[in-house]
Design a protein around this motif. Sequence first.
Motif, mmCIF file in Angstrom:
data_model
loop_
_atom_site.group_PDB
_atom_site.id
_atom_site.type_symbol
_atom_site.label_atom_id
_atom_site.label_comp_id
_atom_site.label_asym_id
_atom_site.label_seq_id
_atom_site.Cartn_x
_atom_site.Cartn_y
_atom_site.Cartn_z
ATOM 1 N N VAL A 59 0.846 -1.187 0.000
ATOM 2 C CA VAL A 59 0.000 0.000 0.000
ATOM 3 C C VAL A 59 0.891 1.250 0.000
ATOM 4 N N THR A 63 -3.746 4.472 0.165
ATOM 5 C CA THR A 63 -4.483 3.223 -0.032
ATOM 6 C C THR A 63 -4.511 2.374 1.231
ATOM 7 N N GLY A 120 -3.976 -0.613 -4.562
ATOM 8 C CA GLY A 120 -3.759 0.745 -5.052
ATOM 9 C C GLY A 120 -4.159 0.868 -6.499
ATOM 10 N N SER A 121 -3.545 1.835 -7.196
ATOM 11 C CA SER A 121 -3.835 2.008 -8.615
ATOM 12 C C SER A 121 -2.595 1.695 -9.435
ATOM 13 N N THR A 144 -7.880 0.282 -6.046
ATOM 14 C CA THR A 144 -8.574 1.203 -5.135
ATOM 15 C C THR A 144 -9.221 2.355 -5.892
ATOM 16 N N SER A 185 -13.935 6.685 -5.088
ATOM 17 C CA SER A 185 -12.713 7.220 -5.694
ATOM 18 C C SER A 185 -12.861 8.706 -5.988
#
Length: 446
Positions: A59, A63, A120-121, A144, A185
């Motif tokens: 993370v 996140t 996360g992204s 996320t 988001s």
Amino acid sequence: MLSVEQAGQIDPWLGQSVDCVCGKSHSVSIRKVVIDSGALAALPVYAQERGYGELLLVVDKNTLEAAGRELLELCEAAQLKVSLCVLTADEHGELAADERVIVQLMLNVTSAVQAIVAVGSGTIHDVVRFVSHKMDRAFFSVPTAPSVDGFASVGAPLIIGGFKQTIPACAPEAIFADLALLAKSPKALIAAGFGDMLGKYTSLADWQLGQVLFGEPYCELAAHMTRQGLAMCVDNIDEIAAGSELGMRKLMEGLTLSGISMLLVGHSRPASGGEHHLSHFWEMRFLQQQRRALLHGAKVGVAAVQMARLYEAAAAMSKEAVASAIAERQARGDVLTPGRMREKIQAGYGSIADQVLAENGLTVLDAIDSAEQQELPQRLVERWEAVRTVCGNVPSSEQLAAALRRVAGPTTVAELGVEPELLQDSMEYAMYVRNRYTIIRLHQWL
């Protein structure tokens, strides 16, 4: 038997191999995809089923709060051994997929860890994908935010020595996309995911240009899967703009299909063309100038608008006009020889020029194929109607900009934070980011 008619679905392709009409055998290594409200709870159940008793959750500080702590509790409640790796930002407050972060993660992977979970992204997924592959660990994906299409892909776009390059790695074994989480988001991240998908209009057209002009291998199944994912997003634009769970489902499904299309062919051609090259160039220039990074999908969306303008201009040209333009360039010596390409790369990339030269086969002056200088001009004229058809199928720049506005995404370089001078540089130099044929390279002759 799987078919192109199933290209708009995810589940039929998971864990499957298919002999494609393109002549190649494709396989999808992803075993499970859960896109639903409460999907986080499915991860520990799946880990137990697969016999993964010790997990590492990766993370960052954001996140961790968005999903990391909840997932940690769910795993502990399932009697799994689980630890956290909180990736730290650099001195500029940035988290980039670079050597510093890669080493940080590697130092947290003990011999007992069986699976690494990206929470996360884009950046976190790129780092985890690479490390999982190099250290032979299972890789789980927990998006996320629906901000990029790289969750399901096999390539890891990393910044090595300041140069953005895609390293072959591994796809996730499983993806757990919780709609309740994604609906929370930030709007900018949702718009970025939509922008990344909108770029498929130009990436697919670029791929077709390569096929028409150079006979580049082209897979209609992968292309159709990408188009289906794109259609899901465009058809549900209002729900996506509203951030509803339905909108997040359709956006996430579209992003996942785009990732699977890249898995099928083993490269990013279905989903990455000139619009991504501009995005990567801007990113590298920002890094060199020590500026705060921009969202990947936001850059791709704006760059797609720029590429659509080039497609519009090409579609408006007749075969006679193209022949005349090429003849004029040749008469005044305004064509890209290997020597001129080397000069441009050195001027445009500075300290990382050697890596870009290698990408373009220009480490030795005569290494490049001379086809573009000798055969391509005639080929362009002879095949112009087919090229023009490809160009005419790309939506107009205004159509793409209007779609981005509906999701509150940036549409111009000014809104994005890219100066006119940087845009001008990117239109001249970004085509060298990857050794691929795109609309930018085509315009060197027009």
